[in-house]
Design a protein around this motif. Structure first.
Motif, mmCIF file in Angstrom:
data_model
loop_
_atom_site.group_PDB
_atom_site.id
_atom_site.type_symbol
_atom_site.label_atom_id
_atom_site.label_comp_id
_atom_site.label_asym_id
_atom_site.label_seq_id
_atom_site.Cartn_x
_atom_site.Cartn_y
_atom_site.Cartn_z
ATOM 1 N N GLU A 1 0.834 -1.205 0.000
ATOM 2 C CA GLU A 1 0.000 0.000 0.000
ATOM 3 C C GLU A 1 0.868 1.255 0.000
ATOM 4 N N ASN B 1 2.365 1.653 -3.422
ATOM 5 C CA ASN B 1 1.372 2.170 -4.371
ATOM 6 C C ASN B 1 1.194 3.679 -4.228
ATOM 7 N N LEU B 2 1.134 4.155 -2.995
ATOM 8 C CA LEU B 2 0.996 5.595 -2.779
ATOM 9 C C LEU B 2 2.217 6.336 -3.304
ATOM 10 N N SER C 1 4.293 5.388 -5.595
ATOM 11 C CA SER C 1 4.288 5.308 -7.062
ATOM 12 C C SER C 1 3.336 6.332 -7.654
ATOM 13 N N TYR C 2 2.189 6.474 -7.044
ATOM 14 C CA TYR C 2 1.219 7.468 -7.517
ATOM 15 C C TYR C 2 1.794 8.881 -7.406
ATOM 16 N N LEU C 3 2.414 9.173 -6.273
ATOM 17 C CA LEU C 3 2.924 10.529 -6.055
ATOM 18 C C LEU C 3 4.036 10.928 -7.016
ATOM 19 N N SER D 1 4.138 9.787 -10.100
ATOM 20 C CA SER D 1 3.622 9.618 -11.459
ATOM 21 C C SER D 1 3.034 10.925 -11.993
ATOM 22 N N ASP D 2 2.776 10.940 -13.292
ATOM 23 C CA ASP D 2 2.136 12.090 -13.918
ATOM 24 C C ASP D 2 0.692 12.262 -13.452
ATOM 25 N N TYR D 3 0.085 11.210 -12.925
ATOM 26 C CA TYR D 3 -1.296 11.297 -12.454
ATOM 27 C C TYR D 3 -1.450 12.231 -11.252
ATOM 28 N N SER D 4 -0.375 12.480 -10.538
ATOM 29 C CA SER D 4 -0.461 13.344 -9.351
ATOM 30 C C SER D 4 0.225 14.686 -9.576
#
Length: 118
Positions: free
Chosen positions: A56, A59-60, A62-64, A66-69
């Protein structure tokens, strides 16, 4: 994080921080809590009722990155199942009130409200 973001954001740099709660790993828990007593007590302070998992957290993170964040900047993200806000609350101990006690409290409040309207 906020200072760095305000200073360097114009250059496309983002700064965020993850503030993790307890995540059980063999290395940490075998050293910090060899008896398991601390772990058992932790469950009572985490509203989610469980410890975090390494995946978990990964995953957080990785999100931070990434371009998604790309719109998140200067944030400290509490990643602790609600532990920080629970421990900081003045009324957090109300989770120990039984259903019967809640019923009694409700009756007292309703009676008090009726009297105040008169």
């Amino acid at each position: 994080m906020k200072s760095l973001t305000s200073e360097w954001g114009r250059y496309g740099l983002r700064f965020n921080c993850i503030a993790p709660g307890p995540i059980e790993t063999e290395g940490a828990f075998s050293r910090l809590d060899p008896t398991g007593n601390f772990k058992d007590a932790m469950y009572n302070r985490i509203p989610a009722g469980r410890l975090g998992e390494v995946e978990e957290l990964a995953n957080l993170a990785s999100y931070l990155v990434s371009d998604y964040s790309s719109w998140i900047a200067g944030e400290v993200i509490a990643f602790d199942g609600g532990q920080y806000t629970y421990m900081a609350g003045s009324f957090s101990s109300l989770d120990k009130v039984t259903n019967d006690e809640w019923d009694s409290l409700e009756k007292l409040i309703r009676t008090s409200n009726k009297k105040s309207k008169l």
